[in-house]
Design an enzyme around this catalytic site. Structure first.
Site, mmCIF file in Angstrom:
data_model
loop_
_atom_site.group_PDB
_atom_site.id
_atom_site.type_symbol
_atom_site.label_atom_id
_atom_site.label_comp_id
_atom_site.label_asym_id
_atom_site.label_seq_id
_atom_site.Cartn_x
_atom_site.Cartn_y
_atom_site.Cartn_z
ATOM 1 N N GLY A 1 19.325 79.973 27.387
ATOM 2 C CA GLY A 1 18.314 79.388 28.258
ATOM 3 C C GLY A 1 18.947 78.478 29.298
ATOM 4 O O GLY A 1 20.152 78.209 29.275
ATOM 5 N N GLY B 1 18.918 81.954 23.881
ATOM 6 C CA GLY B 1 17.739 82.631 24.389
ATOM 7 C C GLY B 1 17.939 84.119 24.598
ATOM 8 O O GLY B 1 16.983 84.897 24.519
ATOM 9 N N GLU C 1 23.919 76.561 18.874
ATOM 10 C CA GLU C 1 23.091 75.396 19.218
ATOM 11 C C GLU C 1 23.475 74.103 18.505
ATOM 12 O O GLU C 1 23.247 73.018 19.043
ATOM 13 C CB GLU C 1 21.610 75.708 18.948
ATOM 14 C CG GLU C 1 20.997 76.708 19.912
ATOM 15 C CD GLU C 1 21.314 78.169 19.571
ATOM 16 O OE1 GLU C 1 20.859 79.056 20.304
ATOM 17 O OE2 GLU C 1 22.026 78.422 18.567
ATOM 18 N N ASP D 1 17.370 78.508 17.437
ATOM 19 C CA ASP D 1 15.921 78.686 17.573
ATOM 20 C C ASP D 1 15.619 80.123 18.017
ATOM 21 O O ASP D 1 16.309 81.042 17.617
ATOM 22 C CB ASP D 1 15.342 77.637 18.529
ATOM 23 C CG ASP D 1 15.805 77.804 19.966
ATOM 24 O OD1 ASP D 1 16.934 78.276 20.188
ATOM 25 O OD2 ASP D 1 15.026 77.457 20.881
#
Length: 361
Positions: free
Chosen positions: A72, A120, A143, A151
């Site tokens: 992301g 992402g 992450e 996530d």
């Protein structure tokens, strides 16, 4: 293509080629890092492709030579977090709902997970029905090195890897090659990158109404058949080290072992956010008990809202992306200093009602 034409190309290209609805992430200079607008454009493209009877399947690909997607737009999230903004709340809500939609998409959804696939990018590809990796694949959920956790449904995927392989990848952020990704159940087939253009061409010729099985058979015709990489050979040690439910016990197990691999793993963990690791491990254990991807995404969203407000997230991004000094100052700096009171807010249920999935999907 002239330079002026290249400038006008959108960040997300969606078009039909033959029977394939092509979704191309088109920010090659940023290794196709995904923005909020790109997530929204993917949603619109999926709406159109789902409704179009001429579209047999979806094909997700990344522009350029470096990879499908590096994750992301972390820089934008950092700036919003620093300013007390709400980009995290908005972006993660829309992204996670999209992740769940991909997992249940009614037409075959093929992802070319070539080159770098992180964060992402994993969310857009590893929940799809047909996940193609290559000899160039470098897949990771790094992450914890940003004061965050895996996530985009990463906890769901990692919790379903064999043994403690998912715990290992989630806590260390280590990179999987293509066969590793197959073994960890993040992908389905290894296709040599040199054969991707031919596979792509074959996919555009798939007739409307083709079944998931027919698309799988087509892809298998290009695949090498590899099912396990280097990490599979270390499974026995990894299972022993990472079987614990407390970070202190995982660290102690690695210290007791003392082998070269154990010490290298300890060194990797020492670079990560202590709070991020404790939260990650708890989320992974909860994900094992979860009945669905959606349940894991709700748990992740609750925790992500707390991450967004945390100093560790801003410090992790600063050290990795902004100043690039690779020297984050974590708070607290040691695993044993992470208290229950620090971890509790990540699991408090704030924002639970914000993540609403389409039950008709």
């Amino acid at each position: 293509m002239t330079a002026s034409m290249a400038v006008t190309e959108p960040d997300l290209i969606a078009r039909r080629e033959g029977g394939a609805g092509i979704i191309r992430l088109n920010r090659p200079k940023a290794i196709n890092a995904v923005t909020l607008e790109m997530f929204r454009d993917i949603e619109k493209a999926l709406d159109a492709f789902e409704a179009d009877p001429a579209v047999s399947l979806i094909l997700l690909e990344g522009a350029g030579e470096r990879g499908l997607c590096a994750g992301g737009d972390i820089r934008a999230l950092y700036e919003s977090s620093k300013a007390g903004g709400d980009l995290g709340r908005i972006l993660w809500r829309e992204e996670y709902i999209l992740n769940a939609r991909i997992a249940k998409f009614p037409k075959p959804y093929v992802s070319f997970m070539d080159g770098i696939v992180m964060g992402g990018g994993v969310g857009l590809s590893a929940h799809s029905s047909h996940r193609v990796v290559t000899d160039r694949t470098r897949l990771a959920m790094p992450e914890v090195g940003l004061g965050f956790f895996p996530d985009v449904g990463g906890t769901f995927l990692l919790a379903r890897a064999p043994g403690e392989i998912g715990t290992y990848f989630g806590l260390t952020g280590q990179t999987m090659n293509g066969p590793d990704a197959i073994y960890a159940r993040f992908a389905d087939a290894v296709v040599p990158s040199a054969r991707l253009p031919d596979l792509r061409e074959a996919l555009t010729r798939v007739a409307p109404g083709a079944s998931f099985g027919e698309v799988r058979t087509l892809i298998d015709g290009f695949a090498t058949g590899e099912t396990s990489g280097p990490v599979a050979a270390q499974r026995q040690q990894i299972d022993r080290w990472f079987a614990h439910d407390r970070m202190e016990d995982i660290v102690a197990s690695l210290q007791r072992d003392g082998s070269e691999l154990a010490l290298a793993t300890l060194k990797t963990l020492a670079e990560k956010s202590p709070r991020g690791m404790v939260v990650t491990l708890k989320l992974l254990r909860l994900a094992r008990q979860a009945s669905s991807l959606e349940q894991c995404l709700v748990q992740e969203y609750r925790a992500a809202l707390e991450v967004f407000a945390s100093d560790d997230f801003r410090e992790g991004v600063r050290a990795a992306v902004i100043d690039k000094d690779r020297n984050p100052k974590w708070a607290p700096p040691r695993i044993e200093d992470v208290t229950e009171a620090m971890v509790a807010p990540y699991f408090a249920g704030i924002g639970s009602d914000e993540l609403v999935f389409n039950q008709d999907e």
